[in-house]
Design a protein around this motif. Structure first.
Motif, PDB file in Angstrom:
ATOM      1  N   GLU A   1       0.682  -1.275   0.051  1.00  0.00           N
ATOM      2  CA  GLU A   1      -0.412  -0.100   0.499  1.00  0.00           C
ATOM      3  C   GLU A   1       0.965   1.274  -0.587  1.00  0.00           C
ATOM      4  O   GLU A   1       0.547   1.605  -0.471  1.00  0.00           O
ATOM      5  CB  GLU A   1      -0.670   0.400   1.678  1.00  0.00           C
ATOM      6  N   GLU A   2       1.676   1.101   0.930  1.00  0.00           N
ATOM      7  CA  GLU A   2       2.223   2.264   0.802  1.00  0.00           C
ATOM      8  C   GLU A   2       3.437   2.947  -0.338  1.00  0.00           C
ATOM      9  O   GLU A   2       3.580   3.768  -0.710  1.00  0.00           O
ATOM     10  CB  GLU A   2       3.523   1.819   2.050  1.00  0.00           C
ATOM     11  N   ILE A   3       4.279   1.423  -0.628  1.00  0.00           N
ATOM     12  CA  ILE A   3       4.854   1.674  -2.021  1.00  0.00           C
ATOM     13  C   ILE A   3       3.528   1.752  -3.267  1.00  0.00           C
ATOM     14  O   ILE A   3       4.373   2.312  -4.453  1.00  0.00           O
ATOM     15  CB  ILE A   3       5.126   0.336  -2.379  1.00  0.00           C
ATOM     16  N   GLY A   4       2.358   1.211  -3.201  1.00  0.00           N
ATOM     17  CA  GLY A   4       1.489   1.774  -4.553  1.00  0.00           C
ATOM     18  C   GLY A   4       1.219   3.196  -4.069  1.00  0.00           C
ATOM     19  O   GLY A   4       1.398   4.265  -5.320  1.00  0.00           O
ATOM     20  N   SER A   5       1.542   3.735  -3.443  1.00  0.00           N
ATOM     21  CA  SER A   5       1.025   5.343  -3.062  1.00  0.00           C
ATOM     22  C   SER A   5       1.590   6.232  -3.793  1.00  0.00           C
ATOM     23  O   SER A   5       1.425   7.125  -4.248  1.00  0.00           O
ATOM     24  CB  SER A   5       0.840   5.539  -1.698  1.00  0.00           C
ATOM     25  N   ALA A   6       3.023   5.713  -4.216  1.00  0.00           N
ATOM     26  CA  ALA A   6       4.386   6.222  -4.711  1.00  0.00           C
ATOM     27  C   ALA A   6       4.250   6.304  -6.281  1.00  0.00           C
ATOM     28  O   ALA A   6       5.195   6.613  -7.118  1.00  0.00           O
ATOM     29  CB  ALA A   6       5.762   5.938  -4.139  1.00  0.00           C
ATOM     30  N   GLY A   7       3.216   5.190  -6.574  1.00  0.00           N
ATOM     31  CA  GLY A   7       3.057   5.358  -7.952  1.00  0.00           C
ATOM     32  C   GLY A   7       3.814   3.844  -8.907  1.00  0.00           C
ATOM     33  O   GLY A   7       4.003   3.459  -9.709  1.00  0.00           O
ATOM     34  N   VAL A   8       4.498   2.622  -7.498  1.00  0.00           N
ATOM     35  CA  VAL A   8       5.652   1.969  -7.894  1.00  0.00           C
ATOM     36  C   VAL A   8       4.093   0.816  -8.154  1.00  0.00           C
ATOM     37  O   VAL A   8       3.235   0.514  -7.666  1.00  0.00           O
ATOM     38  CB  VAL A   8       5.953   1.515  -7.399  1.00  0.00           C
ATOM     39  N   ASN A   9       5.011  -0.078 -10.054  1.00  0.00           N
ATOM     40  CA  ASN A   9       3.649  -1.287 -10.140  1.00  0.00           C
ATOM     41  C   ASN A   9       3.739  -2.662  -9.143  1.00  0.00           C
ATOM     42  O   ASN A   9       5.063  -2.543  -9.243  1.00  0.00           O
ATOM     43  CB  ASN A   9       3.444  -0.977 -11.753  1.00  0.00           C
ATOM     44  N   GLU A  10       2.874  -3.194  -9.363  1.00  0.00           N
ATOM     45  CA  GLU A  10       3.470  -4.675  -8.496  1.00  0.00           C
ATOM     46  C   GLU A  10       4.516  -5.194  -9.493  1.00  0.00           C
ATOM     47  O   GLU A  10       5.063  -6.021  -8.731  1.00  0.00           O
ATOM     48  CB  GLU A  10       1.459  -4.935  -8.162  1.00  0.00           C
ATOM     49  N   ASN A  11       4.327  -5.250 -10.496  1.00  0.00           N
ATOM     50  CA  ASN A  11       5.038  -6.060 -11.257  1.00  0.00           C
ATOM     51  C   ASN A  11       6.292  -6.300 -11.333  1.00  0.00           C
ATOM     52  O   ASN A  11       7.720  -6.782 -11.504  1.00  0.00           O
ATOM     53  CB  ASN A  11       4.404  -5.995 -13.109  1.00  0.00           C
TER      54      ASN A  11
END
Length: 418
Positions: free
Chosen positions: A84-94
């Protein structure tokens, strides 16, 4: 009579002794329960010694998270919060890889089979288990002792490197988690062996960091790895999350250990004639190799020459092949030490420590393991039940002997008050 219940696999067993014989029940301190997900989120929002993870990562970054297994539920909470924290910075799960850290203390076969994240997260994310024998290790340099540190290429080449997992007593490094997630977590076999070879040192024991050569090497390995961010959890004896710390690897480890010592380090007034110790049930007593981790704590509070009863299910047997081979072949510590100098393995070191215990006290094992292997091949004393172990030891050491119990041995660091 008094009844004391001890964890045993996924259940408990009862020991009944005369009330006058009970000296102490030594267990980690109880802590107020908190919402673990809130604790983890608060830690990520208020990191120590560094910026928030969401500010460190860039949208195009390749991120690797090394996770030390702490059970499926805790694993899921840690990874979900980090994603969730990483995703908030726009990082793609892939662009995120999760590596499960290797632990040489645990049975390597169980490490390959045990569930880690659950179906939903495992299906969504790229998850791998670190293999210390694979050829994808790359060197990141040498420690001040000249030990070359080779680490998993996926970890080394990541743009952002994250560590996550519990900080708990470790039988050799003093406290595990943090630095330990790098080495042995994502290290090559040669690096692991060279560092853990130092575990024969008398200061490389559970609960001790000062002057501990294994801990010192782990710190240097993590420094060479250039870790960007760490998420630690500290748990109670029920494996419930008490507190989370996030941020710089050094400062989070320091804060985590400070709390861990408050929970796990327990003062004891007097030594006992008999100590009943359980590793803490599943998953600490999967194999004899893992279960023996708790014996050092029992040894601290038992009178020399007296007795310890190890209450451990060991449903998966002995553990690694080297552990069994060393136990069945050696009884002389000096000969075994020479053997380990030539052909070192971590399971061999665990066997060395067990033999050291056998030379100081009488050990009785209660487990589901076949009597043939324990008594005939390894020459260990066995009892079918915990109460049978008590009767056996009472007959040997007298009915008036004082008895202490350690229900969560792998998480307890007892010491005699001075």
């Amino acid at each position: 009579m008094v009844e004391v219940w001890l964890p045993y696999g996924e259940t408990e067993v009862c020991v009944r002794i005369p009330t006058a014989n009970l000296l102490d029940i030594v267990e980690p301190k109880k802590m107020d329960g908190k919402n673990p997900q809130v604790e983890i989120k608060n830690a990520l929002q208020n990191p120590v010694g560094t910026k928030r993870l969401a500010e460190i990562v860039k949208p195009e970054a390749k991120v690797t998270i090394v996770l030390k297994d702490s059970g499926v539920s805790a694993n899921q909470m840690l990874i979900s919060a980090l994603m969730e924290e990483i995703g908030s910075a726009g990082v793609n799960e892939n662009d995120v890889t999760i590596i499960f850290a290797y632990d040489p203390i645990r049975d390597s076969h169980l490490y390959q089979k045990s569930p880690m994240l659950g179906e939903e997260l495992s299906a969504r994310l790229r998850v791998v288990r670190h293999s210390c024998e694979a050829d994808w290790q790359v060197s990141v340099g040498k420690t001040s002792n000249g030990i070359e540190i080779c680490l998993n290429k996926l970890f080394v080449e990541a743009d952002v490197k994250i560590l996550a997992g519990p900080v708990e007593p470790h039988p050799i490094a003093g406290y595990g988690g943090g630095y330990e997630i790098v080495l042995p977590g994502v290290a090559g076999l040669d690096s692991i062996r060279e560092v853990f070879r130092l575990g024969i040192d008398g200061k490389a024991v559970k609960g001790n960091l000062e002057g501990n050569p294994v801990h010192d090497e782990m710190v240097e390995a993590a420094d060479l790895a250039k870790v960007d961010f760490t998420l630690n959890i500290v748990r109670d004896s029920n494996l419930e999350i008490v507190k989370a710390f996030a941020g710089n690897v050094n400062e989070t480890f320091e804060k985590s250990v400070r709390l861990a010592e408050e929970i796990y380090r327990i003062p004891v007034e007097n030594r006992a004639d008999i100590v009943f110790v359980s590793p803490g049930g599943f998953y600490f007593d999967n194999s004899l190799q893992e279960a023996t981790v708790c014996l050092d704590g029992a040894l601290e509070i038992v009178k020399r020459g007296k007795a310890i009863a190890l209450i451990a299910e060991c449903a998966s047997g002995f553990g690694d092949k080297e552990f069994f081979e060393v136990l069945s072949k050696f009884r002389n510590l000096r000969e075994l030490r020479r053997h380990l100098e030539k052909k070192f393995t971590v399971p061999g070191l665990m066997a060395y420590r067990l033999i050291k215990v056998l030379q100081q006290v009488n050990l009785v094992v209660v487990s589901v393991m076949p009597e043939y292997y324990l008594s005939r091949i390894l020459k260990l004393k066995i009892a079918r039940t915990a109460n049978e172990a008590y009767r056996l030891l009472a007959d040997t050491f007298g009915n008036r002997g004082k008895i202490s119990f350690i229900p969560y041995g792998n998480l307890t660091v007892p010491f005699i008050k001075t």
